[in-house]
Design a protein around this motif. Structure first.
Motif, PDB file in Angstrom:
ATOM      1  N   PRO A   1       0.746  -1.078   0.053  1.00  0.00           N
ATOM      2  CA  PRO A   1       0.029  -0.095   0.005  1.00  0.00           C
ATOM      3  C   PRO A   1       0.875   1.258  -0.111  1.00  0.00           C
ATOM      4  N   GLU A   2       2.048   1.197   0.524  1.00  0.00           N
ATOM      5  CA  GLU A   2       2.966   2.572   0.635  1.00  0.00           C
ATOM      6  C   GLU A   2       3.468   2.633  -0.728  1.00  0.00           C
ATOM      7  N   ASP A   3       3.325   1.861  -1.597  1.00  0.00           N
ATOM      8  CA  ASP A   3       3.804   2.146  -3.007  1.00  0.00           C
ATOM      9  C   ASP A   3       2.806   3.027  -3.762  1.00  0.00           C
ATOM     10  N   THR A   4       1.538   3.341  -3.124  1.00  0.00           N
ATOM     11  CA  THR A   4       0.828   4.034  -3.963  1.00  0.00           C
ATOM     12  C   THR A   4       1.259   5.416  -4.103  1.00  0.00           C
ATOM     13  N   ALA A   5       1.108   5.937  -5.413  1.00  0.00           N
ATOM     14  CA  ALA A   5       1.506   7.320  -5.752  1.00  0.00           C
ATOM     15  C   ALA A   5       1.461   7.309  -7.243  1.00  0.00           C
ATOM     16  N   VAL A   6       1.706   8.644  -7.838  1.00  0.00           N
ATOM     17  CA  VAL A   6       1.792   9.092  -9.017  1.00  0.00           C
ATOM     18  C   VAL A   6       3.145   8.632  -9.524  1.00  0.00           C
ATOM     19  N   TYR A   7       3.460   7.973 -10.443  1.00  0.00           N
ATOM     20  CA  TYR A   7       4.910   7.555 -10.925  1.00  0.00           C
ATOM     21  C   TYR A   7       5.225   8.305 -12.174  1.00  0.00           C
ATOM     22  N   SER A   8       6.361   8.877 -12.345  1.00  0.00           N
ATOM     23  CA  SER A   8       6.745   9.568 -13.471  1.00  0.00           C
ATOM     24  C   SER A   8       8.313   9.349 -13.890  1.00  0.00           C
ATOM     25  N   CYS A   9       8.203   9.379 -15.141  1.00  0.00           N
ATOM     26  CA  CYS A   9       9.800   9.118 -15.665  1.00  0.00           C
ATOM     27  C   CYS A   9      10.250  10.439 -16.188  1.00  0.00           C
ATOM     28  N   ALA A  10      11.352  10.497 -16.047  1.00  0.00           N
ATOM     29  CA  ALA A  10      12.285  11.872 -16.460  1.00  0.00           C
ATOM     30  C   ALA A  10      13.633  11.239 -17.020  1.00  0.00           C
ATOM     31  N   ALA A  11      14.354  12.397 -17.972  1.00  0.00           N
ATOM     32  CA  ALA A  11      15.160  11.922 -18.756  1.00  0.00           C
ATOM     33  C   ALA A  11      16.530  12.474 -18.135  1.00  0.00           C
ATOM     34  N   ASP A  12      16.601  12.072 -16.877  1.00  0.00           N
ATOM     35  CA  ASP A  12      17.832  12.017 -16.155  1.00  0.00           C
ATOM     36  C   ASP A  12      17.613  11.381 -14.593  1.00  0.00           C
ATOM     37  N   CYS A  13      18.674  10.946 -14.082  1.00  0.00           N
ATOM     38  CA  CYS A  13      18.486  10.389 -12.625  1.00  0.00           C
ATOM     39  C   CYS A  13      18.185  11.553 -11.793  1.00  0.00           C
ATOM     40  N   ASP A  14      18.678  12.869 -12.136  1.00  0.00           N
ATOM     41  CA  ASP A  14      18.637  13.935 -11.284  1.00  0.00           C
ATOM     42  C   ASP A  14      17.506  14.693 -11.583  1.00  0.00           C
ATOM     43  N   PRO A  15      16.415  14.723 -10.887  1.00  0.00           N
ATOM     44  CA  PRO A  15      15.116  15.547 -11.366  1.00  0.00           C
ATOM     45  C   PRO A  15      15.464  16.771 -11.445  1.00  0.00           C
ATOM     46  N   ALA A  16      16.554  17.670 -10.941  1.00  0.00           N
ATOM     47  CA  ALA A  16      16.506  19.201 -11.062  1.00  0.00           C
ATOM     48  C   ALA A  16      17.245  19.339 -12.294  1.00  0.00           C
ATOM     49  N   VAL A  17      17.680  18.596 -13.055  1.00  0.00           N
ATOM     50  CA  VAL A  17      18.237  18.766 -14.454  1.00  0.00           C
ATOM     51  C   VAL A  17      17.513  18.219 -15.348  1.00  0.00           C
ATOM     52  N   ALA A  18      16.631  17.318 -14.954  1.00  0.00           N
ATOM     53  CA  ALA A  18      16.134  16.442 -16.243  1.00  0.00           C
ATOM     54  C   ALA A  18      15.258  17.099 -17.200  1.00  0.00           C
ATOM     55  N   GLU A  19      15.517  16.827 -18.334  1.00  0.00           N
ATOM     56  CA  GLU A  19      15.147  17.914 -19.511  1.00  0.00           C
ATOM     57  C   GLU A  19      13.890  17.527 -19.979  1.00  0.00           C
TER      58      GLU A  19
END
Length: 118
Positions: free
Chosen positions: A88-106
């Protein structure tokens, strides 16, 4: 149009499995590390897993290690997140991004809802 599109989310019972897909269009995934992130209501965004663009090395958050597997199929321009033994604790909105660092994902996808509930 450059975009990432997630799919595969849904409602699953505890202990069940889902496979999320992150498909790229307008650019080639080969040249990017791809990260999966999740955000539950009232919580901060969490890095779940990431796969490198070079040697396919992977990273997993401790909370999902041993249960989730990230993989990529460059021929299909897609990255997958296989999620087993869901809790149950896996419940969330899952998103993918083009980088491992969300701060720089393009590039970011729009997200897909995963709900683990009986």
């Amino acid at each position: 149009q450059v975009q990432l599109v997630e799919s595969g989310g849904g409602l699953v019972q505890p202990g069940g499995s889902l496979r999320l897909s992150c498909a790229a269009s307008g650019f080639t995934l080969d040249y990017y590390a791809i990260g999966w992130f999740r955000q539950a209501p009232g919580k901060e965004r969490e890095g779940v897993s990431c796969i490198s663009e070079s040697d396919g090395s992977t990273y997993y958050a401790d909370s999902v290690k041993g249960r989730f597997t990230i993989s990529r199929d460059n021929a299909k321009n897609t990255v997958y997140l296989q999620m087993n033994s869901l809790k149950p604790e896996d419940t969330a909105v899952y998103s993918c991004a083009a980088d491992c660092d969300p701060a720089v994902a393009e590039y970011w996808g729009q997200g897909t809802q995963v709900t683990v509930s009986s």
